[in-house]
Design a protein around this motif. Structure first.
Motif, PDB file in Angstrom:
ATOM      1  N   GLU A  44       0.822  -1.244   0.089  1.00  0.00           N
ATOM      2  CA  GLU A  44      -0.025  -0.137  -0.189  1.00  0.00           C
ATOM      3  C   GLU A  44       0.803   1.359   0.050  1.00  0.00           C
ATOM      4  N   LYS A  45       2.001   1.111   0.632  1.00  0.00           N
ATOM      5  CA  LYS A  45       3.071   2.092   0.526  1.00  0.00           C
ATOM      6  C   LYS A  45       3.446   2.836  -0.819  1.00  0.00           C
ATOM      7  N   ASP A  46       3.378   1.838  -1.986  1.00  0.00           N
ATOM      8  CA  ASP A  46       3.485   2.299  -3.192  1.00  0.00           C
ATOM      9  C   ASP A  46       2.453   3.133  -3.866  1.00  0.00           C
ATOM     10  N   VAL A  47       1.317   2.798  -3.279  1.00  0.00           N
ATOM     11  CA  VAL A  47       0.070   3.360  -4.008  1.00  0.00           C
ATOM     12  C   VAL A  47       0.069   4.668  -3.757  1.00  0.00           C
ATOM     13  N   PRO A  48      -0.368   5.415  -4.764  1.00  0.00           N
ATOM     14  CA  PRO A  48      -0.668   6.956  -4.501  1.00  0.00           C
ATOM     15  C   PRO A  48      -1.723   7.308  -3.560  1.00  0.00           C
TER      16      PRO A  48
END
Ligand SMILES: Cc1ncc(C[n+]2csc(CCOP(=O)(O)OP(=O)(O)O)c2C)c(N)n1
Ligand SMILES: Cc1ncc(C[n+]2csc(CCOP(=O)(O)OP(=O)(O)O)c2C)c(N)n1
Ligand code: SF4
Ligand code: SF4
Ligand code: SF4
Ligand code: SF4
Ligand code: SF4
Ligand code: SF4
Ligand SMILES: [Mg+2]
Ligand SMILES: [Mg+2]
Lengths: 384, 99, 180, 307, 384, 307, 99, 180
Positions: free
Chosen positions: B15-19
């Motif tokens: 989720e950390k990669d998701v904007p």
């Protein structure tokens, strides 16, 4: 500068001091003075903002969303039917991480038409992902608008600043109006990390499959969970600059209280009067006025009621087929934390039926008399 | 000349990669719509008069011009047949896809 | 705490009157709360407003059921409604009237004062003969009779708070103050 | 192989729409976007409500356009654009053309009110409606742009659409906005010119583009362009401009007005119609065409009518 | 007659067998087949009803309200954005005591656009005064529509029959379609005591002051409180005639369960599979699927979970700034009734992320491992 | 005292509206209702959205009308009426005239979309808009019916309304419904006749009534009727009918078209206007009047245009 | 002739008396709007030509006809002055209300 | 329980195929569940559908990740996507193809069957040469190969469930059944 102003104008001044850039709003009783004053401010350039005079509340919120996505600070205000008409777009604002700030005047939902105080309008929006601030006086209204911009823009989550119909919206009180320069110092310009611009062509809000949607929503919730600490922090900062603390709740004589009233809005202000009077009768009662309802301030509520022997939640609202909404959520918050204390749920004042200090006396006495609640809902003031 | 755009797939491992919001960061060029095609346009360049009509009417932007002649990008061509239909010299044929 | 109820008619500036009252009070460092009747105002229809005054913050946001005093800005209202409803014993009824207090025949348990605010308003060019704007004159009188503030505070409040003809309004308030 | 001659381009070569998008084979709506973007260039923000284009563009985290898009709520295209425009201006960008890009459903039906209000205020946006005459994204239900006689899933053959297509252009003309134009993807150069012209005008501009949909019309994908030409040639969808609601200009004049029957024949959605029904459709087309001609003829010559 | 039909058609058949008189609806994925089939039924006169083909969901509900007030049986169907757009009028339906029956396909709220299963749309309407029925298979959908007419018209309170996007709306299952005559016997024609007619000219829904509004709303709640018993009664009646019991909840192996899963919708169906598999591993788990969420079936839920040592509530929804909504309400319902049992709140499957039998195994194991919940929300399946 | 002569009545005596209602002194909207009900009689259901009339009617448990009312949501007047009509027909009542009764805000703005959709379907209702040119119920805010130049609380004197009044009649005409009429409470007999005529027509009928509002216009209550006549005599609000969107008939012809200045003078809302601004308003009125005359003149003589 | 309609007040002592929904059961005639009046129309019947114009234009439906002459119902007349303004013989005067 | 995945192309009736399958199964008293891919279907784009078959009620409403068998209605799909994804060992891959099973070169752990459904469809006038409607033929073949039902059930299901050309479709299904 101190001024005697109505709650609706406190909203307008808050928006003005916050240097709102785009306003889109639609008139509705009892909110009209908010838009009227803002119209004047825009006309005479006291406020450098674009005011889009839309044809409905639905479009009001839509315009705010567009402007917010473009990177402008946006404000609107409404009430009851108007708020309800925005419902789809309230979800949009939070899901799209558009930090719109909105004033809402609590008014009962039709039918029949009723323009008086009742929280069902804003509480029916409790699941839309907006932060909700319930105010009890005009000073708080103005201060909260300014703070709401700050918090919303930090978290990219919209905020609703809520006040009761007439007993705040139309009531004149003395309000200290902060200086613009100091507000500017407290509240930096809005400068979001992501915004819509041809310089960096992104598509916002496109089709999002099951493989991504969940994470986006998880992030929204996680960010919302940061709000309580942030509200305390920005509240203290505000206090340092302006002498008034904002915070999550307003606790009044709860530390030694046997019975704690849980209240909100102007009702929570009137409750204070009852607390004093009851204390004089020797009853150890306290008042916990919940200012921030979304996110729900779990921790502080759990802490404050720890010592109480009884809790009485007073709702000027109802979720039909369930309970008063504060009652429901307080019970839920305390489940597993404070399992022994009986919690009584009272419903009073729907549709503007007045709630006076003696209403609280009746409530307190009823709660003191019973060991535990015998009815799911205790109705106060229904003609029977 | 067709400018080359990036067509990578984007994978979010965490989720950390998701904007923060559902915001595009890549192009649909990763999506090879040639796989949708059940019939295939083939240009007979000999009869092509370079009128540009096939290029103009392709809804999938997959006719490009190389050395002043139309070339079909089969990675994307969905096989709608518009180019063949509109070609004034009828020099585009729709032929069966090999199976 | 002092609680006052203002009676007037829609379109006659009843809410403005209560607002100017509140401004006046606030000038002298007291706390004040003023609110209109919660409802639909129609020109000509009887309306009212509340004021609370205290030397400490006012938390009670409920309506006023037992005012300490009432103010009646239009004498014809006395026929139309019961202006004394809930009024505390010993409270003032301050009426815009050309009559003397005794002539109004209120129960003895109330104090009655009259002020010919209509005359004052017309004299100062406020409104028309058919509908004079009496609110500033009424405020002047009420503040004096109930000893709520100095005339300077009234005048300041009027000048700042009245959108049109601030001077005439101030003069009317002053005259009423002095006559009461 | 090399040819001496240069390839002919009637439109600029630069593409702001990419391959890989999710339109069906032979989609007219995709072409409409391609042409309009060629005209508007990169300094554009699009507000796209729910419609086929919200799918065509692609799935997060991808897009098939090289311009920014605000995928907005179905009923809000026009006012979302007004909001974006106001916001951009307040943050210092006064140049970008803000475009509402909606289907006929989002324009004639659920988005009409927001559009009407934008036009009433004359907000400075370009509204583009690509018209495929039904709700296609949800699987071919009637809209008020669906023409008389057409089958859709909510106007079954036994109860086909009985009211005429809503005259959105007349409705917009009644708002007296600076610019209204109809166009068809069958005439890309005309469409291109209008989009370019609209870009330069201030105030609310309305561009209504006819965009055949093979999926919804039960037509062959390769007939898309043909249909988009026939509809103009038979005067079912005339191509004209309206300035300030008053000045009508016919852009594509008809030497010989074709009958509608060929046009209807190649679309499955009209298959059930009887000869009589077709004849009455033809009459209606004729009547509307005459009315238009008379508006064009009576248009007083004015450069710009102050509003 | 048995037929293989999709969930959306189960709704249409329910409306048809219920002899709906006025339909007003607007298409939205994943609901479209409902309106398409009803359009056909009206066109070929299988159903003698007026179908108003409105321009928005907002108007769909408005038309239904008018028709209902005129005394006609009305039906509509929608999903997500469409439901949200009706929000103001949902309040109207309940406040105006108009017993509209609506199908809602649970779909996630935009942005980003997402057409997959998620309960946030209907649960965001939990405070609007509608009864809510969550279904887990197509048979239940059809049966519930018929029952909903009966209950709604008895109480004059509207009902929402809810099914998951795709996993029910578009899924073909075998459904027993009752005979029209038997349905007619079960469901008498709608004949409300009050309706709008020139013969008795009343004004409905006019301005209602604080002196009356409260009582009107009290009556609405009191009437809603009759629903649980009525649903059990009409459910039994239905069982007698059609062989299928409806009721408030669907309890599966809860009596001897140490841990009870609380679920809803198709998720509550899949949970059964997990229960069987876990039981085979020796874990005593039960599944309590809540069918009726409004009114909340306090009593039956309290009774069924009495013996459990742990409860795990699984939410395909979230109230941002709070918890999963079933979690919140279950805790609230059990507060003061069942204070010792730890209740775990899981959120899974937002935006159509699949929930499989192994999801429940993970949930059960997590809940078994911990003494009590350590986090406010336990997220299942977020990529981390 | 007795007189020989009989009292003259130009309208039926029967009243379906009672005294005791909550309109302001001299309210034009109250008169509009009184006249329309006289024409329609008792077999009527009214759908009234939020507007002054939702107050005028009175507070629960009272009403001031002897016909049933559905007080509906602000934006839903038209479609609520469609719903009631459909419902009544399904329960066997096919006679009752179902009326949507809305203000200009509920018609030109927030209710426009529902109205447009009803007209597109040609639902069998009578829509009446009483036009007081602003949101009066909420305290005088601009609507899109507010004329150019007017002050309202949201168009302050320093920034008065700059766009012209939305031409709702032209918008409705574009929908090609069977009947559209304008009327003024200053001409009750004309209004009465139109309401009666509308009652007999099937399909969507639109009646647009000019109804001065002393409170919102800052005019004297006694001038209400005068204003309602002046506005017609100076052609600011011409009185005409449109059949099937095509056939225009002018009902009140003007021997001498008055200037608008007297009309503006007696309304506080126009007090701030400069001579120049008034002159440009006059020009606009003249232009619109000419346009209307040309529509009337070019209306082909047809009894009924099939739609 | 004016038909008499009932004008009683309705009092609900208990919620049980309240109808299911906000539905009118009485008329606004109970609301004597004469109390709103600050100036009063008085007809000089001698000069009345019985034209019916005052009757026609009264927004409060409070001019009725008795013995072929207009009579004002002061219980309801709000004193708007329209009747006086519109009367062709100017036989209606607006006079001050006694206080 | 048997779980099957159907691969096809948008516009080729993949969902209809799964629905007819389900009808067929239900005719013989078994329980069945059929659902399309959850998403946006575009003409020509690869799509799929699921079927579950059991002799007791089916409660699992999740998607199928490990089908027992897969069906491929369009041979070109084999190039475009991995039709064997998640397929259980020993499961059937039933392909519409003129080729022999061996020629398709699937891994040995799967069983492969082919049926020239296109030829059958065209023969029975179903669709056009460019886009034949093969779904009924495929159902016939699958039911036979997986021994799911009698031919009568297939034919009944086809006749009841196919909106156009029920006879031709039934004939195609029959031919495919017999040829498999
Ligand atoms: C409030 C709301 N209602 C319904 C929908 C479902 N919906 C999405 S697109 C669409 C149809 C769009 O039709 P149109 O505007 O003509 O565009 P097209 O799909 O034909 O390109 C509908 C009904 C929605 N997204 N939001
Ligand atoms: C959704 C919604 N928004 C706003 C309102 C508030 N509101 C009630 S009446 C009204 C204005 C009505 O104006 P108009 O239709 O012109 O009628 P008028 O009051 O002028 O008679 C407004 C804004 C409302 N009731 N509902
Ligand atoms: S349309 Fe035909 S002739 Fe023209 S460029 Fe294309 S292939 Fe060549
Ligand atoms: S067949 Fe269609 S998609 Fe392929 S190149 Fe020709 S026009 Fe383009
Ligand atoms: S349905 Fe029609 S408009 Fe939509 S993508 Fe397909 S062809 Fe284009
Ligand atoms: S505000 Fe105007 S329209 Fe409304 S009641 Fe008063 S006079 Fe009539
Ligand atoms: S208007 Fe004057 S003259 Fe005519 S009836 Fe009335 S009072 Fe008599
Ligand atoms: S003054 Fe007005 S209300 Fe009174 S009678 Fe005359 S017209 Fe009627
Ligand atoms: Mg469309
Ligand atoms: Mg109005």
């Amino acid at each position: 500068m101190k001024k005697v102003i109505m709650g609706n104008h406190a909203l307008s001044y808050g928006a003005m001091l916050g240097r709102t850039q785009v306003i889109a709003a639609y008139p509705i009783t009892p909110q009209t003075q908010v838009v009227e004053l803002l119209s004047e401010m825009c006309a005479d350039k006291t406020l450098d903002a674009k005011f889009i005079k839309v044809e409905s509340e639905h479009s009001a919120m839509a315009a705010c969303l567009g402007a917010s996505l473009a990177g402008a600070r946006t404000f609107t205000a409404t009430s009851s039917q108007g708020l309800a008409l925005m419902h789809e777009l309230l979800h949009w604002a939070s899901g799209g991480r558009m930090p719109v700030v909105m004033g809402n005047i609590n008014r009962a939902m039709a039918p029949g038409w009723n323009i008086w105080a009742d929280q069902n309008d804003s509480l029916s929006q409790r699941d839309t992902g907006w932060m909700q601030f319930y105010c009890s006086n005009n000073q708080e209204v103005l201060d909260t608008v300014i703070q709401a911009f700050k918090i919303s823009e930090k978290l990219l989550i919209p905020s609703m600043v809520i006040l009761d119909a007439f007993s705040l919206s139309h009531t004149y009180e003395i309000v200290d109006i902060p200086e613009q320069e100091k507000v500017d110092e407290y509240l930096p310009p809005f400068n979001p990390q992501l915004k819509i611009t041809p310089d960096e062509p992104h598509a916002f809000g496109g089709l999002t499959g099951p493989e991504h949607y969940f994470e986006l929503r998880y992030k929204l919730q996680k960010e919302m969970e940061k709000a309580p600490a942030l509200i305390e922090e920005t509240g203290k900062e505000y206090e340092k600059m302006f002498g008034r603390y904002l915070g999550l709740v307003d606790e009044y004589r709860c530390d030694d209280a046997d019975i704690i009233l849980i209240t909100s809005g102007t009702v929570g202000s009137t409750a204070r009067v009852a607390v004093e009077e009851l204390r004089q009768e020797g009853i150890r009662v306290g008042n916990l006025r919940i200012k921030v309802f979304r996110p729900f301030p779990f921790e502080i509520v759990r802490n404050i009621v720890k010592g109480a022997e009884k809790i009485a939640v007073v709702d000027r609202n109802i979720s039909y087929g369930h309970h008063g909404i504060f009652y429901e959520e307080v019970k839920s918050a305390l489940y597993g934390h404070n399992n022994s204390v009986p919690i009584f749920g009272f419903i009073a004042g729907l549709g503007g039926r007045d709630i006076t200090p003696s209403t609280f006396k009746e409530i307190t006495n009823l709660a003191l008399k019973k060991k535990r609640p015998e009815e799911e809902i205790i109705w106060i003031g229904v003609k029977r | 000349m067709r400018k080359k755009k990036r067509a990578q797939k984007i994978v979010f491992k965490s989720e950390k990669d998701v904007p923060l919001m559902a915001m595009s960061t890549g192009t649909m060029l990763h999506n090879k719509t040639g796989a949708w095609r059940n019939i295939k346009p083939v240009i007979d360049l000999d009869n092509c008069i370079q009128c540009g009509i096939c290029w103009k009417f392709c809804p999938d932007v997959c006719i490009f011009v190389e050395d002043e002649l139309p070339v079909i990008d089969y990675d994307y061509c969905k096989g709608c047949g518009i180019c063949a239909e509109e070609c004034p010299t009828k020099c585009i044929a729709m032929v069966e896809e090999e199976k | 705490m002092i609680e006052i109820r203002f009676h007037g008619r829609g379109g006659q500036g009843t809410v403005v009157a209560s607002k100017i009252m509140a401004d006046t009070i606030s000038k002298e460092g007291n706390y004040v709360q003023a609110c209109p009747e919660f409802g639909v105002e129609r020109r000509g229809a009887p309306v009212f407003a509340f004021i609370r005054i205290d030397n400490k913050p006012i938390y009670d946001k409920s309506r006023i059921y037992n005012p300490d005093h009432v103010v009646v800005a239009d004498p014809t209202l006395i026929e139309a409604i019961d202006v004394t409803e809930g009024l505390k014993e010993g409270g003032y009824i301050i009426v815009n009237s050309e009559k003397k207090p005794e002539e109004l025949k209120f129960p003895e348990k109330f104090k009655v004062a009259t002020i010919n605010a209509t005359e004052i308003a017309i004299k100062h060019n406020l409104g028309t003969l058919a509908s004079p704007i009496v609110n500033t004159a009424m405020v002047g009188a009420v503040v004096k009779i109930l000893k709520l503030a100095k005339i300077e505070s009234v005048l300041e409040a009027v000048r700042e708070g009245v959108p049109v003809k601030p001077k005439d309004n101030a003069a009317a308030a002053k005259e009423a103050y002095e006559k009461s | 192989m090399k040819k001496e001659k240069k390839m002919a381009f009637s439109l600029p070569e630069e593409e702001l729409m990419n391959s890989g998008h999710l339109a069906c084979q032979g989609c007219g709506a995709a072409l409409a976007m391609r042409y309009v973007l060629k005209a508007l260039g990169q300094k554009v923000v699009l507000c796209i409500p729910a419609c086929c284009w919200s799918i065509i563009d692609g799935q997060f985290p991808y897009s098939s356009l090289d311009v920014p898009i605000f995928h907005c709520a179905f009923e809000t295209a026009a006012v979302s654009a007004s909001g974006v425009k106001a916001g951009l201006e307040m943050v210092g960008d006064t140049e970008t053309t803000v475009v509402a890009w909606a289907g006929d459903g989002g324009t004639f039906d659920i988005g009409l009110q927001a559009l009407s209000a934008v036009a009433e205020r004359n907000d400075n946006i370009l509204y583009v409606c690509y018209d495929n005459e039904a709700y296609m994204n949800t699987g071919i239900q009637r809209s008020s742009a669906t023409p008389y006689g057409a089958w859709t899933t909510t106007t079954p053959v036994k109860h086909f659409k009985e009211r005429p297509k809503k005259d959105i252009d007349a409705i917009m003309a009644a708002h007296r906005i600076p610019y209204i134009a109809t166009a068809s993807i069958g005439y890309p150069e005309d469409l291109f010119r209008k989009a370019k012209k609209a870009k330069e005008i201030e105030g609310t501009r309305f561009l209504h583009i006819y965009a055949p949909c093979p999926t919804g019309w039960k037509s062959r994908p390769e007939d898309t362009i043909k249909l988009a030409r026939m509809v103009v040639q038979n005067a079912t969808f005339p191509i004209y401009e309206i300035e300030w609601g008053e000045k009508y200009t016919l852009n594509i004049k008809l030497k010989e007005k074709k009958s509608i029957s060929d046009y209807l024949k190649i679309q499955g959605r009209f298959r059930h119609l009887t000869k009589k029904e077709i004849a009455s459709m033809q009459e209606e087309v004729d009547r509307k065409w005459e009315r238009l001609l008379s508006l064009v003829n009576s248009s007083r010559e004015k450069d710009q009518i102050p509003s």
